[in-house]
Design an enzyme around this catalytic site. Sequence first.
Site, PDB file in Angstrom:
ATOM      1  N   LYS A 110       3.549 -11.867  -3.856  1.00 28.19           N
ATOM      2  CA  LYS A 110       2.845 -10.644  -3.471  1.00 28.19           C
ATOM      3  C   LYS A 110       2.587 -10.706  -1.969  1.00 28.19           C
ATOM      4  CE  LYS A 110      -1.178  -7.834  -4.551  1.00 28.19           C
ATOM      5  NZ  LYS A 110      -2.515  -8.039  -4.026  1.00 28.19           N
TER       6      LYS A 110
ATOM      7  N   HIS B 278       0.843  -1.203   0.000  1.00 25.07           N
ATOM      8  CA  HIS B 278       0.000   0.000   0.000  1.00 25.07           C
ATOM      9  C   HIS B 278       0.879   1.254   0.000  1.00 25.07           C
ATOM     10  CE1 HIS B 278      -2.676  -2.905   2.391  1.00 25.07           C
ATOM     11  NE2 HIS B 278      -3.109  -2.901   1.156  1.00 25.07           N
TER      12      HIS B 278
ATOM     13  N   CYS C 141     -14.742 -14.660  -6.225  1.00 28.52           N
ATOM     14  CA  CYS C 141     -13.643 -14.639  -5.248  1.00 28.52           C
ATOM     15  C   CYS C 141     -13.887 -13.457  -4.317  1.00 28.52           C
ATOM     16  CB  CYS C 141     -12.286 -14.493  -5.935  1.00 28.52           C
ATOM     17  SG  CYS C 141     -10.971 -14.182  -4.734  1.00 28.52           S
TER      18      CYS C 141
END
Length: 499
Positions: free
Chosen positions: A294, A21, A126
């Site tokens: 990730k 972020h 999802c």
Amino acid sequence: MSRYFITTPIYYVTAKPHLGHAYTTIIADALARWHRLLGDDVHFLVGTDEHGQKVADYAEAAGKSPQEFVDEIAPLYAQAWERLGITNSDFIRTTEQRHKIGVAELLQRCYDAGDIELDVYKGKYCVACEEYYTDDELDEGDLCRIHKRKVEYYEEENYFFRLSRFQQRLLDWYDAHPGSIKPEFRGNEALGLIRGGLRDFSVSRTSLKWGIPLPWDSKHVAYVWFDALANYITAIGYGSDEQRFNDWWPGHHLIGKDIIRHHCVYWPAMLMSAGLEPPAGWGVGGWLLVGGEKMSKTSGNVVNPLDLVDEIGVDGFRYYVLAETAYGQDGDFTYEGLIARYNSDLANNLGNLLSRVATVVGKKCDGIGPAPAPDSTLAAVATQAYANAAEAWNDMQPSKALDAAWTLIRATNAYLEANEPWKAEPSPALYTVMGDALEALRIVAVLASPAVPASSQAVWERIGLPGQVTDQRLPEAAGWGGYPGGLTVVKGDPLFPRR
Ligand code: MSP
């Protein structure tokens, strides 16, 4: 004066902010700072995405109401951005009234245009992506490719946005606005999605309560992506302050590569449907990977940016984020890489240059900085550094822009090594060499300020310049000859102590 409106994604408030972020937010901040130096009127928006199934699930797991839960997490983002020196002009939360009003307006406009219709949805979803998938978009065992977790089967009455009607309009628009998605290869990904055919997407739910009701059918709440994307316009007054909205829209969006479809396909189509202009541009970043993956709570590789800041300082961390990876590509975060960048570029290059110059001026010029020579060999280097930096920022390539600024640092260090003023007796020639080095430092402080604002201000003050480096205006401030001479130069503690 031109206006520049820049945004970051609004982050899900499911957990506290992590390095991923911070990554996009720091890049957006540096761009905002660069545009202020150019004299643009900048509006820089950040925020949090607080509705939807995912947030509702997390709140339930924490034994809290969704509102209580988001009220606890959202401030952690605001605090983190403050700590990282983020100069956002606004922070929108999607649970705010101004947002709800604007989302209702946008939905109504698309509905009135005939682009939202009732239908039945059957299929796989999802929750982590808040996205529907077809079988061929899933890995074996019905696993989402991004989160590697099993999707859920949904069957319910939904309103659908008729995205399929927008294929040609989107292609025509992108055709007329080449280069609007940067870097180019990410733009090609977006075009590939559009050319590959567009499916209508559901914009409402009846099974979910945590969201914004559809204005014409309150049994349904808006799909979280429709709600979330609208933040970019609701924050600037869409649905509540038309004048303000017209002043700022369209804006530039910085996003990660995983949300290209939403931002570069859904969003411009939604805007077109509502009779609004598509965004002015997009910057698409890769992922910052940790150990090749990730960062995510499920992978257990979450890096807290504030821990790194405690260790290496705000500017050390910002510099690493901006300089290490070419924007658009994936980058691999390593602690060793962070330290290596800090030592080489900040401690050894910038820090060392400042300390050398201040030492020699202290010893040989009575602590008073001399003026530069108008025809210094460094003048051409500075002109080129500015031109390259300006081009790179314009291309949304902070790593290249900083490399351009650092060419001037490296050239100035080399210039000092060639002239060895520390060995020479005071003389007009020595004063000129030191004046040139001070002038280079002045320009470096301006060019580096979007990345390392506090350190740039420290350089500015130590070489005796008054006021704020952020008040300088380009291109004038990068022109050779701005250091007036006759200012008191202060050595001070090392700007970047070696780690
Ligand atoms: N809430 C949505 C965005 C709505 S914008 C209208 C969302 N939130 S998110 O918090 O999951 O992620 C937001 C952005 O952060 C994504 O673009 C994502 O790529 C980026 N990052 C999250 N982890 C990341 C890294 N490890 N590296 C770089 N960016 C990544 O999606």
